[in-house]
Each structure stands twice: as C-alpha cells, then as structure tokens.
Design a protein around this motif. Structure first.
Motif, PDB file in Angstrom:
ATOM      1  N   VAL A  62       0.838  -1.194   0.000  1.00 34.67           N
ATOM      2  CA  VAL A  62       0.000   0.000   0.000  1.00 34.67           C
ATOM      3  C   VAL A  62       0.880   1.253   0.000  1.00 34.67           C
ATOM      4  O   VAL A  62       1.808   1.369   0.811  1.00 34.67           O
ATOM      5  CB  VAL A  62      -0.930   0.013   1.227  1.00 34.67           C
ATOM      6  CG1 VAL A  62      -1.766   1.286   1.265  1.00 34.67           C
ATOM      7  CG2 VAL A  62      -1.834  -1.223   1.209  1.00 34.67           C
ATOM      8  N   LEU A  63       0.598   2.181  -0.904  1.00 36.67           N
ATOM      9  CA  LEU A  63       1.329   3.447  -0.915  1.00 36.67           C
ATOM     10  C   LEU A  63       0.937   4.268   0.311  1.00 36.67           C
ATOM     11  O   LEU A  63      -0.258   4.378   0.632  1.00 36.67           O
ATOM     12  CB  LEU A  63       1.036   4.229  -2.192  1.00 36.67           C
ATOM     13  CG  LEU A  63       1.452   3.564  -3.517  1.00 36.67           C
ATOM     14  CD1 LEU A  63       1.150   4.485  -4.690  1.00 36.67           C
ATOM     15  CD2 LEU A  63       2.930   3.192  -3.505  1.00 36.67           C
ATOM     16  N   PRO A  64       1.896   4.860   0.987  1.00 31.53           N
ATOM     17  CA  PRO A  64       1.577   5.569   2.227  1.00 31.53           C
ATOM     18  C   PRO A  64       0.813   6.873   2.028  1.00 31.53           C
ATOM     19  O   PRO A  64       0.194   7.384   2.955  1.00 31.53           O
ATOM     20  CB  PRO A  64       2.964   5.831   2.837  1.00 31.53           C
ATOM     21  CG  PRO A  64       3.902   5.806   1.671  1.00 31.53           C
ATOM     22  CD  PRO A  64       3.334   4.815   0.714  1.00 31.53           C
ATOM     23  N   SER A  65       0.867   7.442   0.819  1.00 25.65           N
ATOM     24  CA  SER A  65       0.148   8.684   0.545  1.00 25.65           C
ATOM     25  C   SER A  65      -0.302   8.692  -0.900  1.00 25.65           C
ATOM     26  O   SER A  65       0.145   7.871  -1.709  1.00 25.65           O
ATOM     27  CB  SER A  65       1.040   9.898   0.823  1.00 25.65           C
ATOM     28  OG  SER A  65       2.200   9.856  -0.005  1.00 25.65           O
ATOM     29  N   ARG A  66      -1.199   9.602  -1.225  1.00 21.18           N
ATOM     30  CA  ARG A  66      -1.687   9.692  -2.592  1.00 21.18           C
ATOM     31  C   ARG A  66      -0.540  10.045  -3.533  1.00 21.18           C
ATOM     32  O   ARG A  66       0.181  11.018  -3.302  1.00 21.18           O
ATOM     33  CB  ARG A  66      -2.789  10.755  -2.691  1.00 21.18           C
ATOM     34  CG  ARG A  66      -4.161  10.276  -2.232  1.00 21.18           C
ATOM     35  CD  ARG A  66      -4.636   9.092  -3.072  1.00 21.18           C
ATOM     36  NE  ARG A  66      -5.950   8.646  -2.702  1.00 21.18           N
ATOM     37  CZ  ARG A  66      -7.062   9.001  -3.358  1.00 21.18           C
ATOM     38  NH1 ARG A  66      -6.989   9.808  -4.402  1.00 21.18           N
ATOM     39  NH2 ARG A  66      -8.224   8.546  -2.955  1.00 21.18           N
ATOM     40  N   PRO A  67      -0.350   9.284  -4.597  1.00 19.22           N
ATOM     41  CA  PRO A  67       0.791   9.531  -5.484  1.00 19.22           C
ATOM     42  C   PRO A  67       0.542  10.691  -6.439  1.00 19.22           C
ATOM     43  O   PRO A  67      -0.589  11.064  -6.727  1.00 19.22           O
ATOM     44  CB  PRO A  67       0.910   8.215  -6.261  1.00 19.22           C
ATOM     45  CG  PRO A  67      -0.497   7.697  -6.305  1.00 19.22           C
ATOM     46  CD  PRO A  67      -1.123   8.100  -4.991  1.00 19.22           C
ATOM     47  N   THR A  68       1.640  11.247  -6.941  1.00 18.93           N
ATOM     48  CA  THR A  68       1.592  12.276  -7.978  1.00 18.93           C
ATOM     49  C   THR A  68       1.781  11.608  -9.323  1.00 18.93           C
ATOM     50  O   THR A  68       2.678  10.776  -9.499  1.00 18.93           O
ATOM     51  CB  THR A  68       2.698  13.317  -7.756  1.00 18.93           C
ATOM     52  OG1 THR A  68       2.509  13.922  -6.476  1.00 18.93           O
ATOM     53  CG2 THR A  68       2.657  14.382  -8.837  1.00 18.93           C
ATOM     54  N   SER A  69       0.956  11.964 -10.286  1.00 18.13           N
ATOM     55  CA  SER A  69       1.005  11.320 -11.600  1.00 18.13           C
ATOM     56  C   SER A  69       2.224  11.776 -12.390  1.00 18.13           C
ATOM     57  O   SER A  69       2.697  12.908 -12.257  1.00 18.13           O
ATOM     58  CB  SER A  69      -0.267  11.645 -12.386  1.00 18.13           C
ATOM     59  OG  SER A  69      -0.276  10.943 -13.620  1.00 18.13           O
ATOM     60  N   THR A  70       2.745  10.862 -13.205  1.00 23.39           N
ATOM     61  CA  THR A  70       3.819  11.183 -14.132  1.00 23.39           C
ATOM     62  C   THR A  70       3.343  10.930 -15.549  1.00 23.39           C
ATOM     63  O   THR A  70       2.290  10.311 -15.763  1.00 23.39           O
ATOM     64  CB  THR A  70       5.070  10.341 -13.825  1.00 23.39           C
ATOM     65  OG1 THR A  70       6.165  10.816 -14.604  1.00 23.39           O
ATOM     66  CG2 THR A  70       4.833   8.866 -14.161  1.00 23.39           C
ATOM     67  N   GLU A  71       4.104  11.400 -16.540  1.00 23.29           N
ATOM     68  CA  GLU A  71       3.772  11.163 -17.944  1.00 23.29           C
ATOM     69  C   GLU A  71       4.521   9.924 -18.415  1.00 23.29           C
ATOM     70  O   GLU A  71       5.745   9.847 -18.281  1.00 23.29           O
ATOM     71  CB  GLU A  71       4.169  12.362 -18.802  1.00 23.29           C
ATOM     72  CG  GLU A  71       3.327  13.599 -18.556  1.00 23.29           C
ATOM     73  CD  GLU A  71       1.899  13.414 -19.031  1.00 23.29           C
ATOM     74  OE1 GLU A  71       1.686  12.654 -20.006  1.00 23.29           O
ATOM     75  OE2 GLU A  71       0.996  13.993 -18.412  1.00 23.29           O
ATOM     76  N   PRO A  72       3.808   8.932 -18.985  1.00 24.94           N
ATOM     77  CA  PRO A  72       4.505   7.717 -19.411  1.00 24.94           C
ATOM     78  C   PRO A  72       5.584   7.970 -20.461  1.00 24.94           C
ATOM     79  O   PRO A  72       6.668   7.392 -20.397  1.00 24.94           O
ATOM     80  CB  PRO A  72       3.382   6.821 -19.949  1.00 24.94           C
ATOM     81  CG  PRO A  72       2.217   7.724 -20.181  1.00 24.94           C
ATOM     82  CD  PRO A  72       2.355   8.840 -19.203  1.00 24.94           C
ATOM     83  N   ALA A  73       5.312   8.872 -21.426  1.00 24.70           N
ATOM     84  CA  ALA A  73       6.311   9.148 -22.458  1.00 24.70           C
ATOM     85  C   ALA A  73       7.575   9.747 -21.844  1.00 24.70           C
ATOM     86  O   ALA A  73       8.700   9.431 -22.240  1.00 24.70           O
ATOM     87  CB  ALA A  73       5.747  10.072 -23.519  1.00 24.70           C
ATOM     88  N   LYS A  74       7.389  10.608 -20.860  1.00 31.65           N
ATOM     89  CA  LYS A  74       8.547  11.225 -20.185  1.00 31.65           C
ATOM     90  C   LYS A  74       9.430  10.159 -19.544  1.00 31.65           C
ATOM     91  O   LYS A  74      10.663  10.215 -19.637  1.00 31.65           O
ATOM     92  CB  LYS A  74       8.046  12.210 -19.130  1.00 31.65           C
ATOM     93  CG  LYS A  74       9.131  12.775 -18.228  1.00 31.65           C
ATOM     94  CD  LYS A  74       8.526  13.612 -17.125  1.00 31.65           C
ATOM     95  CE  LYS A  74       9.584  14.022 -16.093  1.00 31.65           C
ATOM     96  NZ  LYS A  74       8.986  14.770 -14.958  1.00 31.65           N
ATOM     97  N   GLU A  75       8.802   9.168 -18.904  1.00 32.72           N
ATOM     98  CA  GLU A  75       9.570   8.134 -18.232  1.00 32.72           C
ATOM     99  C   GLU A  75      10.223   7.175 -19.226  1.00 32.72           C
ATOM    100  O   GLU A  75      11.319   6.665 -18.979  1.00 32.72           O
ATOM    101  CB  GLU A  75       8.676   7.353 -17.264  1.00 32.72           C
ATOM    102  CG  GLU A  75       8.064   8.193 -16.144  1.00 32.72           C
ATOM    103  CD  GLU A  75       9.106   8.723 -15.189  1.00 32.72           C
ATOM    104  OE1 GLU A  75      10.217   8.158 -15.118  1.00 32.72           O
ATOM    105  OE2 GLU A  75       8.812   9.715 -14.489  1.00 32.72           O
ATOM    106  N   ILE A  76       9.560   6.910 -20.339  1.00 29.29           N
ATOM    107  CA  ILE A  76      10.096   5.985 -21.331  1.00 29.29           C
ATOM    108  C   ILE A  76      11.244   6.620 -22.116  1.00 29.29           C
ATOM    109  O   ILE A  76      12.230   5.956 -22.457  1.00 29.29           O
ATOM    110  CB  ILE A  76       8.993   5.519 -22.310  1.00 29.29           C
ATOM    111  CG1 ILE A  76       7.882   4.779 -21.563  1.00 29.29           C
ATOM    112  CG2 ILE A  76       9.560   4.645 -23.419  1.00 29.29           C
ATOM    113  CD1 ILE A  76       8.335   3.555 -20.820  1.00 29.29           C
ATOM    114  N   LEU A  77      11.138   7.911 -22.414  1.00 24.14           N
ATOM    115  CA  LEU A  77      12.085   8.572 -23.309  1.00 24.14           C
ATOM    116  C   LEU A  77      13.212   9.299 -22.571  1.00 24.14           C
ATOM    117  O   LEU A  77      14.074   9.879 -23.202  1.00 24.14           O
ATOM    118  CB  LEU A  77      11.357   9.568 -24.208  1.00 24.14           C
ATOM    119  CG  LEU A  77      10.249   8.962 -25.076  1.00 24.14           C
ATOM    120  CD1 LEU A  77       9.510  10.049 -25.834  1.00 24.14           C
ATOM    121  CD2 LEU A  77      10.820   7.939 -26.038  1.00 24.14           C
TER     122      LEU A  77
END
Length: 502
Positions: A486-501
């Motif tokens: 379980v994540l301890p806090s609400r996560p912040t969204s990321t961009e999939p393309a940013k992480e892949i590239l």
C-alpha cells in the motif's frame, strides 16, 4: 518525412534466409536507413499497417513469417529455430544497400520471443542495437506453467488449437470445440485433447514435458543493448515482463505496464481510464530513435498505470507491506473435488452444500487504498492427499455491488497427507486504487479451472492421468494473512512518455 503509398512495392528476401517469406518496406528517399525486424508466426500480412508506419518515420521495416508458418516453408516447431533464422535474417539485412547497419528487433507475444532470442542468443554480428518486447512469451516452459509448476491449461489449449502443428491459424478453434462440447477440457487425459479436437497435434504432449524455465531472464543480465518492455496488468505474462526488465543488463531498460490484457491497449481492463490510452506506435518509434542514437539515460526507468486512479507512476514504485484484516465467512473445512472444481471463469460463490473453498472477507475499507506491488497470502493448512494445489483468488467487491478480480496465485505442494504446514501463495503484481467502501474477498481453493489444470490428488501427472480423487482441506483461519503493498500517501502522476524517453 513523406509516406509510402498504399500500393508501394515490397522487396522479398526469399532464398537469402532459407526461403522464409519476408517483406521489406522502405521509406522514401535514397537511404541508407535503420531497420526494424519483426518475425511472427501470426501472418506477416497482418503487420502491413505497422510496417507502413515504421517506413513513414524513416525505418526500413522487415516483416517475416517464421519457419513453417503461412508463406514460409519448413516444419513449424514452436521456439525451436528462432535464434538461427533470426540470425540469418539480421545478417542479410545488414548486407543490404538500404541498411545503415542499425537494427531494432520488435515484437509482441511470440514475436517478442523472436526478438529476445536474437538479442540474447545470436552471435554478436547479428544482434540488434535495440529491442522492443511487448507481452513477451519468454519460452515454452514459461508459457505452459506457473513458477510453482501448475499447468496453464486454458491459455495453452487455446494457443495450440489455434496455431499448433499447422501452417495457418484458426483463432476460434477452441471456442468452436467448446461450443460443441462444453466439457472438452474436463476429459482425461489432457494429452488426449488433439483427438477430441479432431486435429493432429503431435507437439501438444511434448509441451508439458518441457520445464526449462528462466533461460532468457538469466541471459538478460548480459544484454548489451537498450530494452523497452511493454506489458499489461491483466496479461498472463505480466510477471515475466517485469522480471525481464529487472534482469536486463544493457545500457538502459524501460518498462511500460498498463491496465491492459494480452492485446495491450486493444484490451483495456475495467480499471482503465482516459489517461491510460497510449499511442504505442508513436512511443515505439520515438524510443527507437533515442535508443539508436544513445540518447537514453542509463538505468531502469519507465511507467506503470494505477488502475482505477487514471494516472501513471514511475516504474519501480512499490507500496509498503500491510496486513489486511480478514474474517472467515465459511469453509475452514472444505473439499477440493476435481470433478467439481472452483471455476476460474466464474466469480459467483455457491451459498449451499458442502463448501468447495475457504472464504474470507474484509470489512469495508474506511478510506481509499492505492495498492501497488506484489501481493501474497500466508496461511497454515492441511490436505489429506500427498499432492495438493492451493489457489488463492482476491476479489474486490465494490460499493456498487460488482465483483472485480484483483489477483490470482496457484501453488503446488507435495508433502505427507494430513500434515499441517505454513506456506505462502504469491498473488503477483497489483496496481489498483481501491475506493472507500470496497470489501476484499479472499477465496482459498484446491483448483482454478479451466485456467489451470486440475490436480488429481494422486501424485500422478495432471496432464497424463486418467484418475481423480477428492481432497479434504482444512485452513486455520486465524493464520491467514493477506499482505498488500500500500502506498503511504496519494501519489503524484507522471507522464509515461517522459519516463520511457528520458
């Protein structure tokens, strides 16, 4: 960059690679170009649009029928010739005047296997410079069995009925056979399935004798090129996709894991949202360009979707283990009867008669939970047969009254009858936001059929036996511990393309 006309000619490799049927689609211009190689048992003609897309973006697209399939001559022996035939094709490509020597091996499912063996087993002069492996079938043993040894019956029966020991494919073969005989997969022995299908399938029996797991994952540590691994949370190869990414020793490894089934974005799960609609073709091309020019940052990065949350997290995000409280509903003492197995395709729970599973449930969640990572169940239990499978299925009962499968794990245990023992059932990866008010239902059973073959409880091979026995089970309900990440806090969204590239 101009596109190739729909009727633009293709170049046939022909006898250059032992006569394997191969199409080449070139971009406009003089070249030379980087090349993309896709080797498939599913008919190269189905990839014409994909080839045109690569060519429009400056890549020479090479698509080939593997040996013995569709227009390629030879004998179709799954997983047998792909390293040798891929090696010959890669060497041929690099000798062509339109090739600049750079090569990307791509593919999904079996085609991903073709790409991976070329990268990990071919001689150095044939290895690609980058690999895109989507929902990869790592090998015959990995596709046929769970890590615990339990046979994946329905998926393999469907694949072999559709593609095994034949030149073409009939995707509906198993469904048609099941319509004619709904009990088709209950007949014993399972190795007799070809006769009941009315098909000659000599490789079917041999499938179950192969236990050579882990070859490609072990070799992935020595990889020398970048990897993009793509998978789905609802795909039966999810764990293999993540294991490949974790093991990859090349200069960079990227993972994209969405709330999809085996057909990826074409098979979204009920937990998929608008943010999870990804243009995979565009992402593949952009990643390939950066991989070939050495612009990718070193290390393992990527993105995984949070189902039900409509957002993405950096790959490698895992929650903190938390034990979820459960109470027994019924079935601490139940009978696992292979003649009446718990069905994998039915989430309904029978309300009367002798229990066929141990059933536990949580109280309604007081607040939302973001569950991200590997889940497991720890328990103490007894079987009165020396061989026993233990299937654990975790289901979310939503506030709206629907049942949604979250995870399944199946463990095979061999030990003296009647001996109580403590063990863990791995449920695999979950990436899901569970809303407040959701109740978790945990089922512990002796079968998960027809997704998995029935354990006959005799100690005999489930694929060759003709005899079944019922098995009485006892579960200590106080010992059952459901561990969720379980994540301890609400996560912040990321961009999939940013992480892949990156």
């Amino acid at each position: 960059m101009s596109s190739i006309a729909e009727d633009a000619p293709t170049t046939s490799i022909g006898a250059a690679v032992e006569g394997l049927a191969t199409d080449v689609r070139l971009p406009d211009g003089d070249g030379p170009f980087p090349a993309v190689l896709l080797r498939t048992p599913y008919d190269r003609a189905r990839h014409q649009a994909e080839a045109r897309g690569w060519a429009r973006r400056g890549f020479a697209a090479v698509v080939q029928d593997v040996r013995g399939r569709f227009a390629s001559p030879g004998e179709w022996q799954p997983y047998r010739h792909e390293t040798a035939d891929g090696t010959a094709t890669a060497r041929w490509i690099r000798r062509q005047p339109w090739s600049d020597g750079r090569l990307v091996a791509v593919g999904a499912s079996y085609a991903a296997h073709c790409a991976l063996v070329l990268a990990l087993e071919a001689p150095g002069d044939a290895r690609p410079d980058a690999v895109i492996a989507a929902v990869p079938a790592l090998g015959v043993a990995e596709t046929a069995r769970e890590p615990s040894g339990v046979e994946r019956l329905l998926a393999r029966a469907g694949w072999w009925a559709a593609h095994g020991d034949r030149r073409d494919s009939d995707e509906s073969a198993l469904n048609k056979a099941l319509a004619a005989d709904p009990g088709l997969l209950t007949h014993l022995p399972l190795t007799g399935l070809p006769e009941r299908l009315g098909r000659d399938l000599p490789s079917w029996a041999g499938l179950w004798r192969n236990r050579d797991r882990g070859r490609l994952v072990s070799r992935a540590a020595h990889a020398a090129m970048p990897l993009l691994a793509v998978g789905g949370h609802h795909d039966h190869f999810t764990e293999d996709t993540v294991a490949l990414w974790h093991a990859w020793g090349g200069p960079s490894a990227r993972l994209l894991l969405g709330p999809w089934g085996h057909s990826l974005v074409a098979a979204p799960g009920t937990d998929a949202g608008p943010a999870h609609r990804v243009n995979l073709g565009d992402l593949y091309v952009r990643w390939a360009r950066r991989a070939l020019t050495g612009e990718l940052a070193p290390g393992r990065h990527g993105a995984l979707a949070l189902g039900g949350g409509d957002l993405w997290l950096p790959a490698g995000t895992d929650g903190e283990p938390r034990t979820q409280r459960l109470r027994l509903l019924h079935g601490a003492d139940f009978t696992a009867d292979p003649d009446r197995p718990v069905r994998s395709d039915d989430l309904a729970v029978p309300s009367g008669g002798r229990p066929d599973r141990c059933l536990l449930a949580s109280p309604p969640l007081p607040r939302p939970l973001d569950v991200v990572g590997s889940a497991r169940v720890r328990l103490r239990a007894t079987a009165d047969t020396p061989s026993a499978d233990w299937a654990a299925r975790l289901v979310a009962l939503t506030p709206e009254g629907t049942a949604d499968r979250l995870a399944v794990g199946v463990l095979r245990r061999e030990q003296p009858a009647g001996r109580e023992s403590e063990f863990t059932i791995e449920l695999g990866r979950i990436a899901r936001r569970l809303l407040a008010g959701t109740r978790l239902r945990l089922e512990i059973a002796g079968h998960h059929f027809p997704a998995h073959a029935r354990n006959p409880h005799t100690g005999d091979d489930p694929t060759t036996t003709g005899r079944l026995l019922a098995s009485r089970r006892q579960v200590d309900p106080g010992s059952v511990a459901l561990r969720l990440p379980v994540l301890p806090s609400r996560p912040t969204s990321t961009e999939p393309a940013k992480e892949i590239l990156r």
